[in-house]
Design a protein around this motif. Structure first.
Motif, mmCIF file in Angstrom:
data_model
loop_
_atom_site.group_PDB
_atom_site.id
_atom_site.type_symbol
_atom_site.label_atom_id
_atom_site.label_comp_id
_atom_site.label_asym_id
_atom_site.label_seq_id
_atom_site.Cartn_x
_atom_site.Cartn_y
_atom_site.Cartn_z
ATOM 1 N N ARG A 145 -32.138 22.612 39.215
ATOM 2 C CA ARG A 145 -32.769 23.568 38.321
ATOM 3 C C ARG A 145 -32.961 24.869 39.059
ATOM 4 N N THR A 192 -33.428 23.070 21.065
ATOM 5 C CA THR A 192 -33.347 23.968 22.216
ATOM 6 C C THR A 192 -33.045 25.356 21.731
ATOM 7 N N THR A 236 -29.802 20.199 28.238
ATOM 8 C CA THR A 236 -31.213 19.921 27.983
ATOM 9 C C THR A 236 -31.598 18.619 28.675
ATOM 10 N N ASP A 238 -31.686 19.088 32.385
ATOM 11 C CA ASP A 238 -32.654 20.077 32.870
ATOM 12 C C ASP A 238 -31.931 21.241 33.548
ATOM 13 N N LEU A 274 -38.831 13.216 29.651
ATOM 14 C CA LEU A 274 -38.377 14.090 30.731
ATOM 15 C C LEU A 274 -38.961 15.484 30.605
ATOM 16 N N LEU A 275 -39.154 15.932 29.382
ATOM 17 C CA LEU A 275 -39.610 17.292 29.178
ATOM 18 C C LEU A 275 -41.056 17.482 29.557
ATOM 19 N N ARG A 318 -42.570 18.396 38.034
ATOM 20 C CA ARG A 318 -41.324 18.568 38.769
ATOM 21 C C ARG A 318 -41.078 17.444 39.750
ATOM 22 N N ARG A 322 -39.935 14.437 37.973
ATOM 23 C CA ARG A 322 -38.579 14.693 37.508
ATOM 24 C C ARG A 322 -37.579 14.444 38.624
ATOM 25 N N GLN A 374 -34.625 11.623 38.569
ATOM 26 C CA GLN A 374 -33.296 12.216 38.440
ATOM 27 C C GLN A 374 -32.149 11.254 38.719
#
Lengths: 299, 267, 353
Positions: A21, C21, C62, C65, C84-85, C89, C92, C96
């Motif tokens: 990201r 999105t 999306t 990420d 996930l949203l 961090r 996440r 991953q």
């Protein structure tokens, strides 16, 4: 990745590594227009001030006032006085003329000589390319400043020999940029389509390739102007460029160097002048590249 | 125009390192094929088959190592000079795979087409603009789009403009290198229909390079299958696609998505 | 009924619930994906098919990420139940590895200066704490699993020494190395030759059978999706317009866009006289007109299509977002208007099924 919608293409460029990201701030994604606007404004102001020096300067820049060496800023002398009591503000204004004239000459000649050489190297290929590229390499092999010193030592110290010295080092830079950009374009199918029709090499170059590399050229030229300014200031600082009574920002720095502990203004103001020219030039160069590319593609 | 390709070969010499030995890469070996006047022939193959190299040699963008290319019985020069290139351009034109890159990004497409017309000198100066409009119309582009630059057009529109530019030279044959693979499915169909129409309207022959057997079935009369630089099988589309005799061709057919079957896949 | 109500597989690994999105264009937020529902269960391959502007790539981004700055997402992306949203961090980063991803161009994602071994063992050493030696053994096993011959030799090679197809297998091996629950394949075979594509696709099929991997296969090739996926979702202008299981999407499409896509594609088996085209070009969600996004190009358009968003209608083996979803191709072509759209109608009836 391209889509059939040019708008979406802009949003998807540059290609992102999908596993990481992007944490950077928005600022790093492109220059806000404000920054570019301020940069351009600053450049215009400084150039205008230098041109209008006779009208704006409160004093004759070479009139000494030996009773007040290294005086600080005051009502009479806004930027203070230098080692011989001369008004720094006036010297900055007049100094700007040579400081700006130098890089202008450098860039003009480097462009006029370097660009055709770059084209020739890219298009004729073969021995022309080898010949031109090796000459460039030879010049690149010397540290620019060393080369400049050699040239100045040969022709004597003066503003023009310093300009000549720096120009010699910038011609290959310009030529190399042009050559690389042309080589990239040459791979593209539209150039092949031109060759297929039977268009001549020079025609392809001038009518098709040159307009497509225009953006890169403008950006690089702007950048090189800034670097040439720095190089010339460096030479003047070393006493190898403009000689008194000529004034440029580099000589002002050399002069102020000795008395820096008595009065910093002699150093600060010329340095600031240089910075206020070089930094905006960098922003403008960047903007030319990024913004105009996006605009071309989106329009 | 009758195109004959006789025993064409191209070997590239790949140099590894500054003083390295040059390894020869035989991209094309002894390829022969023929495109009859107004005919439609496809060269089919995967990456590395040499199909694109053959096409490029035919139009003069690569120099063959050996072999001949004949247009109406006359051998075409292997290293054409400018006027020879121009002559060849009047016989055959190429349409490239990437529509955006095959047009000059800074030139409005109409101007590019006009430039080709002027270069070949077959149309009176005063009639050039009219001819540009005719061509744009023939490829299904609105006249005002001629003022746009490639980036302001969609992929399909750009490819149409590229085809118009190719037709501007009034060629007798079009060489198309994967002309629709970079486009959406719905746009592909439009361009393929356009090509069929143009073939009828202008009487041009077509040499199509493709990896897509379905498209070849649709648009070509004859097909040449290439693999690693050599011709593996050739014949009419029906012969080769309905009853392929070579294992490689059979493999290609079996792998096409419509025929693909995974053991036990499905419901 | 919603799309997700219909789909409901047994062990849902990845679920998108009403995910929308939007991207930042200038100073505005414009939609690119509108309220999609999607589920992929263990051992399933679900296809997501669309042309440019459909939103399929944005959906992939999306989930991964990887959206451009300024983008906004709403809804839920559930990985094994966790959204996930809504994660921090750190969390996440922890999860991953559960989503393996493979993309169109393996060379853009594999460092050319790293050997295959380095690439494969990185994940194992960082996420699973294996030692170098252990990781290497595992890497060789993985290469074997993905069908690369002589793995002990290949492990020392650089990406530049390998073909596209082989590199794609290496990428799959890399994704598998950390034992993901879900594999996201975004146009993974688009740049490959058709025979290489067949090989990769068979590999994916084997992996989902043997390991229960849940695969989301994103492509523009409807025929390919039909051949390998248990269920195919077709996207248009940011929305899912049809979901069907089995081969039904090929044999019995119910949304006019799907019908048009199928008809527009030439067939290897037979030559059609003229390819029926869907007039116009595909659009993005942000350019969609009111009512049904497809209505300007639809040969079967009704007055309500222009003003009301079409409902999701249950059909045999799936759903379709169309007022006329129940009619099916044969009835539609019989009742269609005459005129420039007749091309599509004609072809649909020629195709028959």
């Amino acid at each position: 990745m391209t889509t059939s919608d040019p708008t979406l293409d802009v949003l998807l460029e540059p290609t992102e590594d999908l596993r990481h990201r992007r944490y950077g701030s928005r600022l790093l994604r492109g220059l806000p227009k404000v920054v570019v606007g301020v940069s351009i404004a600053l450049l215009v102001v400084i150039v205008a001030a230098a041109i209008l020096a006779p009208l704006l300067a409160p004093y004759n820049p070479n009139t000494p006032d030996l009773l007040n060496p290294y005086a600080g800023p005051g009502a009479a002398h806004l930027f203070g006085q230098d080692s011989a009591g001369r008004d720094i503000l006036s010297r900055i204004l007049y100094g700007g003329r040579l400081s700006l004239l130098g890089p202008t000459i450098v860039i003009l000649i480097a462009f006029a000589v370097g660009v055709p050489l770059g084209f020739a190297a890219a298009y004729s290929g073969g021995w022309t390319d080898i010949g031109v590229s090796r000459v460039f390499d030879l010049i690149f092999a010397f540290p620019a400043l060393l080369l400049a010193i050699v040239i100045v030592a040969t022709f004597g110290t003066s503003f023009y020999s310093a300009v000549f010295a720096v120009t010699v080092t910038y011609i290959p830079l310009m030529g190399r940029v042009v050559r690389s950009a042309c080589l990239v374009e040459r791979q593209k199918p539209y150039v092949e389509a031109c060759r297929l029709q039977g268009y001549g090499s020079w025609r392809i170059l001038v009518l098709h390739v040159a307009p497509n590399i225009g953006r890169i050229l403008v950006s690089q030229t702007t950048l090189y102007f800034a670097y040439a300014l720095l190089d010339l200031a460096a030479l003047s600082f070393l006493g190898l460029g403009a000689q008194p009574p000529q004034i440029d920002w580099g000589t002002m720095l050399e002069n102020a160097n000795q008395g820096v502990f008595q009065s910093a203004t002699g150093v600060i103001f010329p340095a600031l002048a240089i910075v206020l020219l070089v930094v905006p030039l960098n922003f403008v160069a960047d903007w030319t590249l990024e913004y105009n590319r996006a605009r071309e593609e989106r329009r | 125009m009758h195109l004959e390709v006789e025993h064409l070969s191209k070997t590239f010499r790949l140099r590894s390192g500054f003083l390295g030995r040059a390894t020869p890469l035989a991209a094309v070996s002894d390829v022969s094929l023929e495109v009859p006047p107004r005919g439609s022939v496809a060269i089919v193959g995967e990456t590395g088959s040499g199909k694109t190299t053959v096409a490029r040699m035919v139009v003069g963008l690569e120099i063959p190592t050996s072999g001949e290319i004949l247009a109406d019985g006359r051998a075409l020069p292997v290293k054409p000079n400018l006027s020879e290139r121009r002559e060849r351009a009047r016989l055959m034109q190429m349409v490239f795979q990437n529509p955006f890159l095959s047009l000059d990004a800074r030139q409005p497409v109409g101007v590019g087409i006009a430039e080709v017309i002027r270069h070949h000198g077959r149309v009176e100066k005063s009639k050039i603009d009219a001819r540009v409009s005719e061509l744009l119309d023939a490829v299904g582009l609105a006249e005002r789009l001629g003022r746009n630059r490639p980036r302001q057009l969609s992929g399909g529109q750009c490819q149409r403009a590229a085809i118009a530019r190719a037709l501007a030279a009034e060629p007798e044959m079009l060489v198309l290198d994967e002309p629709v693979s970079a486009l959406d499915v719905s746009t592909q169909a439009q361009i393929l229909n356009l090509l069929a129409d143009l073939r009828e309207q202008f009487g041009v022959g077509v040499l199509m390079i493709s990896h897509d057997l379905a498209m070849v079935r649709h648009i070509s009369d004859d097909v040449v299958v290439m693999h690693r630089g050599k011709v593996v099988e050739a014949g009419t589309v029906e012969e080769v696609l309905d009853a392929p005799s070579e294992p490689y061709t059979q493999q290609l057919l079996a792998a096409s998505p419509e025929r693909l079957s995974l053991s036990g896949a499905g419901e | 009924m919603t799309v997700s109500e219909f789909q409901a597989p047994r062990d849902v690994r990845l679920a998108l619930r009403r995910v929308s999105t939007s991207l930042r264009v200038g100073s505005q937020l414009r939609p690119v994906v509108i309220e999609i529902d999607l589920e992929v269960g263990a051992g399933e391959i679900v296809g997501l098919v669309g042309e440019s502007g459909s939103g399929k790539s944005m959906t992939a981004r999306t989930i991964a990420d990887a959206l451009p700055p300024g983008a906004a997402v709403s809804g839920e992306v559930l990985l094994g139940g966790e959204n996930l949203l809504a994660m921090s961090r750190r969390r996440r980063r922890e999860v991953q590895p559960s989503i393996g991803m493979i993309f169109q161009d393996p060379r853009a994602f594999i460092d050319p200066l790293w050997r295959v071994e380095d690439h494969l063992t990185e994940g194992l050493r960082v996420h699973r704490g294996l030692s170098r030696g252990e990781a290497r053994v595992r890497a060789i096993e993985l290469l074997d699993t993905v069908g690369i011959d002589q793995p002990e030799r290949r492990i020392h090679q650089y990406p530049g020494e390998m073909s596209g197809g082989m590199l794609q297998r290496v990428m799959i091996a890399g994704a598998l190395s950390v034992e993901p629950a879900v594999l996201l394949a975004d146009e993974a075979t688009t740049a490959l030759d058709v025979t290489t594509q067949a090989g990769i696709v068979r590999l994916l099929d084997r992996l989902r059978r043997e390991r229960g991997l849940a695969v989301l296969f994103i492509t523009h090739d409807l025929a390919l999706a039909n051949a390998i996926c248990d269920r195919v979702c077709v996207m248009y202008a940011g929305r899912i317009v049809e979901v069907r299981s089995g081969r039904r999407i090929f044999d019995d499409p119910r949304h006019p866009y799907t019908m048009g896509l199928l008809a527009a594609r030439p067939r290897v088996d037979s030559r059609s006289h003229r390819l029926p085209v869907i007039h116009g070009t595909p659009i993005n969600a942000m350019d969609a007109p009111p009512g049904c996004a497809f209505h300007p190009r639809c040969p079967y358009v009704l007055p309500e299509c222009r003003s009301q968003p079409p409902p999701l209608v249950t059909v045999d083996g799936g759903v379709a977002r169309c007022f006329r979803a129940e009619e099916g191709a044969a009835r539609l072509s019989a009742s269609s208007h005459v005129g420039p759209q007749a091309d599509v109608a004609l072809a649909v009836s020629e195709e028959g099924t």
